[in-house]
Every structure is written in structure tokens, then in C-alpha cells.
Design a protein around this motif. Sequence first.
Motif, mmCIF file in Angstrom:
data_model
loop_
_atom_site.group_PDB
_atom_site.id
_atom_site.type_symbol
_atom_site.label_atom_id
_atom_site.label_comp_id
_atom_site.label_asym_id
_atom_site.label_seq_id
_atom_site.Cartn_x
_atom_site.Cartn_y
_atom_site.Cartn_z
ATOM 1 N N PRO A 140 -3.917 6.390 11.524
ATOM 2 C CA PRO A 140 -2.810 6.237 12.461
ATOM 3 C C PRO A 140 -1.557 5.672 11.800
ATOM 4 C CG PRO A 140 -4.427 4.485 12.745
ATOM 5 C CD PRO A 140 -5.021 5.461 11.774
ATOM 6 N N ASP A 176 -5.262 6.379 -2.177
ATOM 7 C CA ASP A 176 -5.178 7.753 -2.702
ATOM 8 C C ASP A 176 -3.816 8.393 -2.447
ATOM 9 O OD1 ASP A 176 -7.747 7.420 -3.450
ATOM 10 O OD2 ASP A 176 -8.613 8.509 -1.750
ATOM 11 N N ARG A 200 -3.939 -6.159 -6.629
ATOM 12 C CA ARG A 200 -4.149 -4.732 -6.412
ATOM 13 C C ARG A 200 -2.887 -3.940 -6.765
ATOM 14 N NH1 ARG A 200 -7.302 -1.926 -1.631
ATOM 15 N NH2 ARG A 200 -6.987 0.112 -2.555
ATOM 16 N N ALA A 258 1.877 4.237 3.110
ATOM 17 C CA ALA A 258 0.574 4.923 3.189
ATOM 18 C C ALA A 258 -0.533 3.880 3.219
ATOM 19 C CB ALA A 258 0.396 5.852 1.989
ATOM 20 N N SER A 286 1.023 -4.257 -1.983
ATOM 21 C CA SER A 286 -0.271 -4.179 -1.348
ATOM 22 C C SER A 286 -0.584 -5.588 -0.858
ATOM 23 C CB SER A 286 -1.297 -3.749 -2.388
ATOM 24 O OG SER A 286 -2.325 -3.020 -1.794
ATOM 25 N N ARG A 287 -1.552 -5.720 0.055
ATOM 26 C CA ARG A 287 -1.765 -7.061 0.620
ATOM 27 C C ARG A 287 -2.085 -8.087 -0.468
ATOM 28 N NH1 ARG A 287 -5.799 -5.843 5.402
ATOM 29 N NH2 ARG A 287 -6.547 -4.459 3.781
ATOM 30 N N THR A 310 -1.719 1.191 -1.852
ATOM 31 C CA THR A 310 -2.147 1.469 -3.233
ATOM 32 C C THR A 310 -3.392 2.366 -3.228
ATOM 33 O OG1 THR A 310 -3.319 -0.623 -3.074
ATOM 34 C CG2 THR A 310 -1.250 -0.643 -4.306
ATOM 35 N N LEU A 325 3.180 8.118 5.819
ATOM 36 C CA LEU A 325 2.133 9.097 5.522
ATOM 37 C C LEU A 325 0.798 8.675 6.129
ATOM 38 C CD1 LEU A 325 3.150 9.481 1.773
ATOM 39 C CD2 LEU A 325 3.670 11.019 3.622
ATOM 40 N N SER A 342 -3.921 2.028 5.604
ATOM 41 C CA SER A 342 -4.869 2.267 6.696
ATOM 42 C C SER A 342 -4.853 1.097 7.685
ATOM 43 C CB SER A 342 -6.263 2.512 6.125
ATOM 44 O OG SER A 342 -6.567 1.530 5.171
ATOM 45 N N ALA A 343 -3.703 0.417 7.749
ATOM 46 C CA ALA A 343 -3.564 -0.699 8.707
ATOM 47 C C ALA A 343 -3.739 -0.171 10.134
ATOM 48 C CB ALA A 343 -2.192 -1.345 8.541
HETATM 49 N N1 LIG Z 1 -6.647 10.475 1.854
HETATM 50 C C1 LIG Z 1 -6.163 11.535 2.467
HETATM 51 O O1 LIG Z 1 -6.503 12.703 2.201
HETATM 52 C C2 LIG Z 1 -5.063 11.355 3.497
HETATM 53 C C3 LIG Z 1 -4.273 12.432 3.848
HETATM 54 C C4 LIG Z 1 -3.234 12.240 4.742
HETATM 55 C C5 LIG Z 1 -3.004 10.976 5.264
HETATM 56 N N2 LIG Z 1 -3.809 9.954 4.952
HETATM 57 C C6 LIG Z 1 -3.511 8.655 5.551
HETATM 58 O O2 LIG Z 1 -2.811 7.873 4.604
HETATM 59 C C7 LIG Z 1 -3.153 6.498 4.751
HETATM 60 C C8 LIG Z 1 -3.647 5.982 3.416
HETATM 61 O O3 LIG Z 1 -4.735 6.796 3.065
HETATM 62 P P1 LIG Z 1 -5.468 6.589 1.652
HETATM 63 O O4 LIG Z 1 -6.407 7.707 1.523
HETATM 64 O O5 LIG Z 1 -4.440 6.324 0.621
HETATM 65 O O6 LIG Z 1 -6.296 5.258 1.995
HETATM 66 P P2 LIG Z 1 -7.024 4.258 1.020
HETATM 67 O O7 LIG Z 1 -7.204 4.877 -0.304
HETATM 68 O O8 LIG Z 1 -8.177 3.737 1.770
HETATM 69 O O9 LIG Z 1 -5.934 3.100 0.896
HETATM 70 C C9 LIG Z 1 -5.567 2.360 2.035
HETATM 71 C C10 LIG Z 1 -4.401 1.472 1.702
HETATM 72 O O10 LIG Z 1 -4.019 0.794 2.847
HETATM 73 C C11 LIG Z 1 -3.862 -0.601 2.564
HETATM 74 N N3 LIG Z 1 -4.183 -1.353 3.751
HETATM 75 C C12 LIG Z 1 -5.315 -1.343 4.470
HETATM 76 N N4 LIG Z 1 -5.219 -2.136 5.537
HETATM 77 C C13 LIG Z 1 -3.988 -2.702 5.498
HETATM 78 C C14 LIG Z 1 -3.285 -3.615 6.316
HETATM 79 N N5 LIG Z 1 -3.842 -4.143 7.397
HETATM 80 N N6 LIG Z 1 -2.042 -3.940 5.969
HETATM 81 C C15 LIG Z 1 -1.468 -3.424 4.879
HETATM 82 N N7 LIG Z 1 -2.085 -2.553 4.050
HETATM 83 C C16 LIG Z 1 -3.321 -2.188 4.353
HETATM 84 C C17 LIG Z 1 -4.838 -0.845 1.414
HETATM 85 O O11 LIG Z 1 -4.376 -1.836 0.555
HETATM 86 P P3 LIG Z 1 -4.950 -3.296 0.448
HETATM 87 O O12 LIG Z 1 -6.305 -3.285 1.106
HETATM 88 O O13 LIG Z 1 -4.958 -3.665 -0.993
HETATM 89 O O14 LIG Z 1 -3.931 -4.027 1.189
HETATM 90 C C18 LIG Z 1 -4.716 0.457 0.633
HETATM 91 O O15 LIG Z 1 -3.644 0.387 -0.255
HETATM 92 C C19 LIG Z 1 -4.203 6.456 5.839
HETATM 93 O O16 LIG Z 1 -3.588 6.122 7.069
HETATM 94 C C20 LIG Z 1 -4.752 7.864 5.906
HETATM 95 O O17 LIG Z 1 -5.218 8.203 7.210
HETATM 96 C C21 LIG Z 1 -4.813 10.104 4.058
#
Ligand SMILES: NC(=O)c1ccc[n+]([C@@H]2O[C@H](COP(=O)([O-])OP(=O)(O)OC[C@H]3O[C@@H](n4cnc5c(N)ncnc54)[C@H](OP(=O)(O)O)[C@@H]3O)[C@@H](O)[C@H]2O)c1
Length: 418
Positions: free
Chosen positions: A278, A190, A215, A246, A210-211, A188, A275, A248-249
Amino acid sequence: MNQNIINARVTFHSSPIHVLERFTFRDIDSAYSNFKEHSELDECVIIQTCNRVELFGSGKNYNIEKIKKTWASLAGLEENAFKENLEVSENSHAYHHLLKLTSGLDSMVIGEEQILGQVKDSITKARSTKSSGQYLNTLFDKAIHVGARIRNTTGISKGGISVGTMAVKLAEENIDELKSKHILLIGTGDISTLVAKSLGRRGYSFLVTSRTIDRAKAFCETMGGTPVKFEDVLSSFHKYDVMFVATSAPYFLITHERILNAIKENKNGMMILDLSNPRTVDEGVATIGGIKLMNLDQIAEMVDKNMRSRMAKVKTVENIINEELPVLEASMNRLDAEPIVKDVFKNINSLREKELKKALQMLDEQDEEKIKIIDELTKAVVESILSQPMNNLRRASEQGNHEILEAASKLFDYKKKE
Ligand SMILES: NC(=O)c1ccc[n+]([C@@H]2O[C@H](COP(=O)([O-])OP(=O)(O)OC[C@H]3O[C@@H](n4cnc5c(N)ncnc54)[C@H](OP(=O)(O)O)[C@@H]3O)[C@@H](O)[C@H]2O)c1
């Protein structure tokens, strides 16, 4: 032209988003009436998006200081707030800017599609409240038409340019009848927001997890989709045909074992788009029959390719805009001739009708066929006498020849309606 066109704008080019927000109009209707009343504008159109606040106005003698003053009072700002943020373009420069807007050249992401819809919405709203009139309506209609044509012919808007849009496009390309499939979004943040927006725009239903369920619920309230419990998802991957992942697990949430079990129950196969970086999905799942896995590197590479392809088209788009600009200018200039032409035809037609009536009375003509022939004859005479000079007048107007317009107004005793 009898009217001048002005564009005053504060955009992301000169102002960061948090500064830009200060220039927005809270009440567009009141902004329209204030600009007309206090800034000597006869017509106005406001375009307001998260990347720009723009005013297009038409008036004979508008005054930029008055425009700033009105804008400042509407937005609750000091007048000197405009010092570094405001850009102003007039007449052909304003037309040029609008063509750049409608074709996507002025956007933060070159060629993005939303701005064309936003420009269309702005003129529709202005038209419905009569804030715009013949000058801005003509300008916007033509610029929208040119912008749409440029996008179709050059492909400047083609291909996904965010990983979210690209992922959804890939799912569309790989899955038949995607609308009828079960789509799940895990995460949930970006990136999930981009995916959800793209799914929503394209009319797909999807589930979100989402966990914490709260959320997921909060996310769905703003981004669409239906929240589903994380635990339920973990035990029932087989229910989904397409998964966007998507998170950040820091470990594989979607393991080989989980997908192997899922595919036993879902014989139709699954597409997983990871997406995350890692990765959240074990690469090994790609070896399972019926599973199509795409990871962030593959998706990002396609986004880069699309972006490069768009950038390569910028020059072509600029050339088309430069070709279209004089055509647009001519159409705008021509508007000055239309009231005179209309008035002349109207007056001469009423003279024709009067004289025709007199002649028919003198002839005491009753035969409908003959009356029709005489009527057509008089119309043809008027048409053949007037069409050439009126077309010349329109042409002179297109070329901005005001002396001929003035002369024609005097000759035909045309009085401008102020
Ligand atoms: N932002 C960028 O520009 C970008 C571009 C390309 C790729 N990415 C990659 O895309 C992924 C998500 O990026 P984001 O920017 O959307 O991150 P974010 O805004 O920090 O969101 C992270 C998401 O991951 C969930 N999460 C975290 N730890 C988790 C776990 N152990 N098990 C299950 N869900 C978990 C969180 O949800 P809850 O904490 O509610 O569970 C949240 O929904 C990342 O791997 C990032 O490297 C990001």
C-alpha cells in the motif's frame, strides 16, 4: 569457410540462475588459454552475465566433447552436468544467435540495453588479449553494429521496463536539470535497488534513508548514494526536490501535513514518486500546490505499455535479423578470400617494382615527373588486370564457392599460413 564458428551456451532459458552460476568461469584469461589449448579452437570470446555463460569459438575441426571437457574442468563440474543445460549452435545458427543477443531478442526482458554493452565488453577484452582474431572480431563487430541499428530504428529498447527505471525516467521528464536537484530515496529493499541502479547508471547523486542508518549505509556501499538518518529526513522534507519512496510501511509516512510544511520552505516545488503498495504517501499531498505526485499504479501502467510496445516490435526485429543474416554470412565467408587476394597483390606488386626498377635503369631516366608517370602507369596496369578477378574471387568466397578459392590458390601458388 576455412573456419567454423561454434557457440556453446548455458543461459536462463534452460537453467535457473543458481544452476547457471555453476557454469561460470572464475578466470576468463585462463579459460581462453585452456579452450585454445585443449579444445582445438583458434579464437574464442566468452560472454558472461548473470543470465548467461556463452562461449563463441572459431576453429577448423573443433570438437564439442573437448569443449565440454575443458569447460567442466574450468568450472569444476562433472561432464554430464551439461546434459540438459548446454545449447550449441554452429555457423549461421551461431551468427543468428549473436544477432538476437545484440538486438535484445534473447534477453529475459526483451530489448534490454545492458546485453549490447556486455557483448561489446566481451569482444574488447578478447581482442586485447588476442583471444579473438579476424573471424570472431568480424562477426562481433558486424553483429554489434546491426544490434545497435536495430535498436535505433525499431525502438525495441525504448521506454522503462522496470518500475525503478520508469520512475527515474518520469522524474527526468518532469524536472528540469534533474542533475542539479536534491534527490532522496526512501527505502532500501528490492524496488529501491532498482531505482538506485537506474539513478547510478544515469549519473545522478542521491541520498538514501532507511529506519536504521546501518541498513542505509550497507545499501549505499553496494548501490551507490549517500546514507542519511531517517529522523533527519522526517524533519526536513523541504530539502528535497525529488523523492522516490518504496517502503512496506503499513501507514502514510509522508503525510499531508509534513509536505504542506515542507513546501512552505521549498518554493521550487517537489516531485514525489510513490512506488509502494500500500501507499506510503498520502494521496492528499497531490492537492498541495507545487507538488507532483505519481503512484505505483500510474508508473506500472506505463511499464506495461512499454512492454506491450516492445513485444509488438519483436516481429519487425526478427525480419531485420533474417535480412541481415545472409549479409553477415557473406562477410564471414569473404574472410577466406582475403589472405589470397592480399598475397596476390603483394607478389605482383613486388614483381612490378622489380621490373620498373630495371626499365628505369635501362632508360637512365632522371626526370622525377616522368618516373612518376611510368610508376603510376605500371600500378594502373596491375590494378586493372587484377581487380576484376580478385573481386570475382571475393564474390565466390562470399557465396561459399570453395572450388574457385582452391583453384585460385593453385594458380597463384598461394600457401596458407597455418
Ligand atoms: N518487489 C516488487 O516486485 C514490488 C513491485 C512493485 C511495488 N512494490 C512495493 O514497493 C514497496 C517496497 O517493496 P520492496 O520489494 O522493495 O520491499 P522490501 O524489499 O521488503 O523492502 C521494504 C522496505 O521498506 C522499509 N520499511 C518497512 N517498514 C517501514 C516503515 N514502517 N517505515 C519506513 N520504512 C519501512 C524497509 O526498510 P527498513 O526495515 O530498513 O526500514 C525496506 O527498505 C512495497 O510497498 C511493495 O508492495 C514491490
